[in-house]
Motif scaffolding. Sequence first.
Motif, PDB file in Angstrom:
ATOM      1  N   TYR A  75       0.753  -1.211   0.135  1.00 14.44           N
ATOM      2  CA  TYR A  75       0.009  -0.108  -0.068  1.00 14.44           C
ATOM      3  C   TYR A  75       0.743   1.368  -0.017  1.00 14.44           C
ATOM      4  O   TYR A  75       0.646   2.227  -0.601  1.00 14.44           O
ATOM      5  CB  TYR A  75      -0.981  -0.108   1.163  1.00 14.44           C
ATOM      6  CG  TYR A  75      -1.463   1.451   1.711  1.00 14.44           C
ATOM      7  CD1 TYR A  75      -2.486   1.977   0.876  1.00 14.44           C
ATOM      8  CD2 TYR A  75      -1.034   1.900   2.530  1.00 14.44           C
ATOM      9  CE1 TYR A  75      -3.117   3.314   1.136  1.00 14.44           C
ATOM     10  CE2 TYR A  75      -1.369   3.287   3.142  1.00 14.44           C
ATOM     11  CZ  TYR A  75      -2.528   3.919   2.419  1.00 14.44           C
ATOM     12  OH  TYR A  75      -2.855   5.170   2.689  1.00 14.44           O
ATOM     13  N   LYS A  76       1.998   1.260   0.967  1.00 13.32           N
ATOM     14  CA  LYS A  76       2.760   2.383   1.061  1.00 13.32           C
ATOM     15  C   LYS A  76       3.734   2.714  -0.329  1.00 13.32           C
ATOM     16  O   LYS A  76       3.841   3.825  -0.706  1.00 13.32           O
ATOM     17  CB  LYS A  76       3.717   2.332   2.052  1.00 13.32           C
ATOM     18  CG  LYS A  76       3.005   2.343   3.572  1.00 13.32           C
ATOM     19  CD  LYS A  76       2.422   3.469   3.793  1.00 13.32           C
ATOM     20  CE  LYS A  76       3.344   4.683   3.957  1.00 13.32           C
ATOM     21  NZ  LYS A  76       2.495   6.271   4.308  1.00 13.32           N
ATOM     22  N   GLN A  77       3.784   1.309  -0.860  1.00 14.37           N
ATOM     23  CA  GLN A  77       4.658   1.506  -2.484  1.00 14.37           C
ATOM     24  C   GLN A  77       4.009   2.187  -3.505  1.00 14.37           C
ATOM     25  O   GLN A  77       4.520   3.167  -4.025  1.00 14.37           O
ATOM     26  CB  GLN A  77       5.179   0.264  -2.770  1.00 14.37           C
ATOM     27  CG  GLN A  77       6.179   0.262  -4.006  1.00 14.37           C
ATOM     28  CD  GLN A  77       6.667  -1.043  -4.269  1.00 14.37           C
ATOM     29  OE1 GLN A  77       6.026  -2.004  -4.258  1.00 14.37           O
ATOM     30  NE2 GLN A  77       8.034  -1.057  -4.390  1.00 14.37           N
ATOM     31  N   VAL A  78       2.619   1.832  -3.502  1.00 15.41           N
ATOM     32  CA  VAL A  78       1.834   2.224  -4.368  1.00 15.41           C
ATOM     33  C   VAL A  78       1.461   3.668  -4.275  1.00 15.41           C
ATOM     34  O   VAL A  78       1.364   4.602  -5.173  1.00 15.41           O
ATOM     35  CB  VAL A  78       0.526   1.321  -4.642  1.00 15.41           C
ATOM     36  CG1 VAL A  78      -0.539   2.079  -5.482  1.00 15.41           C
ATOM     37  CG2 VAL A  78       0.655  -0.022  -5.001  1.00 15.41           C
ATOM     38  N   GLU A  79       1.206   4.033  -3.135  1.00 19.20           N
ATOM     39  CA  GLU A  79       0.849   5.287  -2.617  1.00 19.20           C
ATOM     40  C   GLU A  79       2.002   6.204  -2.920  1.00 19.20           C
ATOM     41  O   GLU A  79       1.846   7.313  -3.344  1.00 19.20           O
ATOM     42  CB  GLU A  79       0.765   5.565  -0.934  1.00 19.20           C
ATOM     43  CG  GLU A  79       0.278   6.945  -0.457  1.00 19.20           C
ATOM     44  CD  GLU A  79       0.165   6.972   0.924  1.00 19.20           C
ATOM     45  OE1 GLU A  79      -0.683   7.311   1.410  1.00 19.20           O
ATOM     46  OE2 GLU A  79       1.204   6.447   1.634  1.00 19.20           O
ATOM     47  N   ALA A  80       3.172   5.879  -2.842  1.00 21.43           N
ATOM     48  CA  ALA A  80       4.387   6.693  -3.162  1.00 21.43           C
ATOM     49  C   ALA A  80       4.580   6.912  -4.548  1.00 21.43           C
ATOM     50  O   ALA A  80       4.990   7.695  -4.837  1.00 21.43           O
ATOM     51  CB  ALA A  80       5.698   6.167  -2.516  1.00 21.43           C
ATOM     52  N   GLY A  96      -7.678  -1.976  -1.530  1.00 22.03           N
ATOM     53  CA  GLY A  96      -6.963  -2.967  -1.601  1.00 22.03           C
ATOM     54  C   GLY A  96      -6.306  -3.143  -0.177  1.00 22.03           C
ATOM     55  O   GLY A  96      -6.035  -4.378   0.340  1.00 22.03           O
ATOM     56  N   LEU A  97      -5.713  -2.235   0.572  1.00 23.47           N
ATOM     57  CA  LEU A  97      -5.103  -2.348   1.856  1.00 23.47           C
ATOM     58  C   LEU A  97      -6.464  -3.100   2.681  1.00 23.47           C
ATOM     59  O   LEU A  97      -6.225  -3.972   3.631  1.00 23.47           O
ATOM     60  CB  LEU A  97      -4.717  -0.903   2.364  1.00 23.47           C
ATOM     61  CG  LEU A  97      -4.147  -0.878   3.982  1.00 23.47           C
ATOM     62  CD1 LEU A  97      -3.048  -1.563   3.817  1.00 23.47           C
ATOM     63  CD2 LEU A  97      -4.192   0.649   4.258  1.00 23.47           C
ATOM     64  N   ILE A 102      -8.431  -7.676   5.844  1.00 19.36           N
ATOM     65  CA  ILE A 102      -9.728  -8.455   6.056  1.00 19.36           C
ATOM     66  C   ILE A 102      -9.161  -9.825   5.780  1.00 19.36           C
ATOM     67  O   ILE A 102      -9.624 -10.937   6.567  1.00 19.36           O
ATOM     68  CB  ILE A 102     -11.020  -7.948   5.391  1.00 19.36           C
ATOM     69  CG1 ILE A 102     -11.524  -6.745   5.902  1.00 19.36           C
ATOM     70  CG2 ILE A 102     -12.033  -9.253   5.573  1.00 19.36           C
ATOM     71  CD1 ILE A 102     -12.635  -6.076   4.919  1.00 19.36           C
ATOM     72  N   SER A 103      -8.715 -10.171   4.712  1.00 18.50           N
ATOM     73  CA  SER A 103      -8.301 -11.508   4.304  1.00 18.50           C
ATOM     74  C   SER A 103      -7.191 -12.163   5.382  1.00 18.50           C
ATOM     75  O   SER A 103      -7.432 -13.279   5.678  1.00 18.50           O
ATOM     76  CB  SER A 103      -7.824 -11.475   2.687  1.00 18.50           C
ATOM     77  OG  SER A 103      -7.166 -12.724   2.369  1.00 18.50           O
ATOM     78  N   LEU A 135     -10.678 -10.957  -3.939  1.00 15.20           N
ATOM     79  CA  LEU A 135     -10.832  -9.538  -4.306  1.00 15.20           C
ATOM     80  C   LEU A 135      -9.611  -8.766  -4.301  1.00 15.20           C
ATOM     81  O   LEU A 135      -9.268  -7.917  -5.067  1.00 15.20           O
ATOM     82  CB  LEU A 135     -12.150  -8.947  -3.563  1.00 15.20           C
ATOM     83  CG  LEU A 135     -13.222  -9.531  -3.905  1.00 15.20           C
ATOM     84  CD1 LEU A 135     -14.212  -9.050  -2.791  1.00 15.20           C
ATOM     85  CD2 LEU A 135     -13.713  -9.246  -5.196  1.00 15.20           C
ATOM     86  N   TYR A 136      -8.915  -9.080  -3.334  1.00  6.68           N
ATOM     87  CA  TYR A 136      -7.477  -8.389  -3.204  1.00  6.68           C
ATOM     88  C   TYR A 136      -6.618  -8.524  -4.218  1.00  6.68           C
ATOM     89  O   TYR A 136      -6.232  -7.709  -4.880  1.00  6.68           O
ATOM     90  CB  TYR A 136      -6.811  -8.797  -1.887  1.00  6.68           C
ATOM     91  CG  TYR A 136      -5.487  -8.318  -1.790  1.00  6.68           C
ATOM     92  CD1 TYR A 136      -5.328  -7.012  -1.400  1.00  6.68           C
ATOM     93  CD2 TYR A 136      -4.303  -8.947  -2.085  1.00  6.68           C
ATOM     94  CE1 TYR A 136      -4.145  -6.515  -1.215  1.00  6.68           C
ATOM     95  CE2 TYR A 136      -3.017  -8.433  -1.857  1.00  6.68           C
ATOM     96  CZ  TYR A 136      -2.720  -7.107  -1.442  1.00  6.68           C
ATOM     97  OH  TYR A 136      -1.630  -6.488  -1.293  1.00  6.68           O
TER      98      TYR A 136
END
Length: 276
Positions: A75-80, A96-97, A102-103, A135-136
């Motif tokens: 998540y942090k990588q895609v955000e950056a 996705g996070l 949840i998974s 779904l993820y």
Amino acid sequence: MWWFQQGMSFLPAALVIWTAASFIFAYITAVVLKHVDPLVPYISDTGTMAPERCVFGIMLDVSAFLGMATVYVRYKQVEALAGENELRLHRLNRFGLLLGWISSFGMCVVANFQKTTLFSMHLVGAVLTFGVGALYILVQTLLSLQMQPHVHSKNIYLARLGIGVWTLSSIISMFVSSVIMYSSLPGVDVPHKLHWTPGETGYTPHIISTVSEWSLAFSFISFFLTYIRDFQKITLRAEVDLQSSHLYDWSHGGVAASHRLNPEASESSPLLAGGT
């Protein structure tokens, strides 16, 4: 420097190796103790009876923690990497996070509510793990589609798409065969049935269902393998930011000068906030 020492690549590698080891260890132990049949039992059946269920539960709990950490780093990588104006990409990344966490939580439920102890909760955990997990995978595949070719190559997207199709096929196969198996065994307590005889009613759909479950599990493992190369390009860190030079709830004037705030004091950690 070894490949797993580059960036955060050790995290998905550890997740894959540890999770595979938990499945294999539980299977070998259950078969040796004759708690299940050697020919492709359900993964859940291999973690139903003591002592293997104890170790199986602990190992899957660790896998769930590694899964949550891996999902967060992704998540942090895609955000950056995503531009500030790419709002759709950021929303999809946050979604996705949530799905990944949840998974991972579902894996804890599966590990701690055995199939023969509380089947309804075990089933809920399986749906959270595999259903939400699928779904993820879909969300991450869509992210990969939107980020190629300017962030990574098309091959990464195609690999994740292929694993997504593998996951979906396994889910459909397991669901259909399970419905056929249960409908062909009215009055039989299937969740407590750990031993099967070739040729008996429901045996063929049972085997198809168990093979599909193992296929589904290893499709998940294979998906996280695609993160290893990406995670070689990222490191995360946490910084300590003290709000006071003491821990009293009131103003305390007797603090020695040597104990005042050190502006250089910091602590680094590979799992929290940072950048690429």
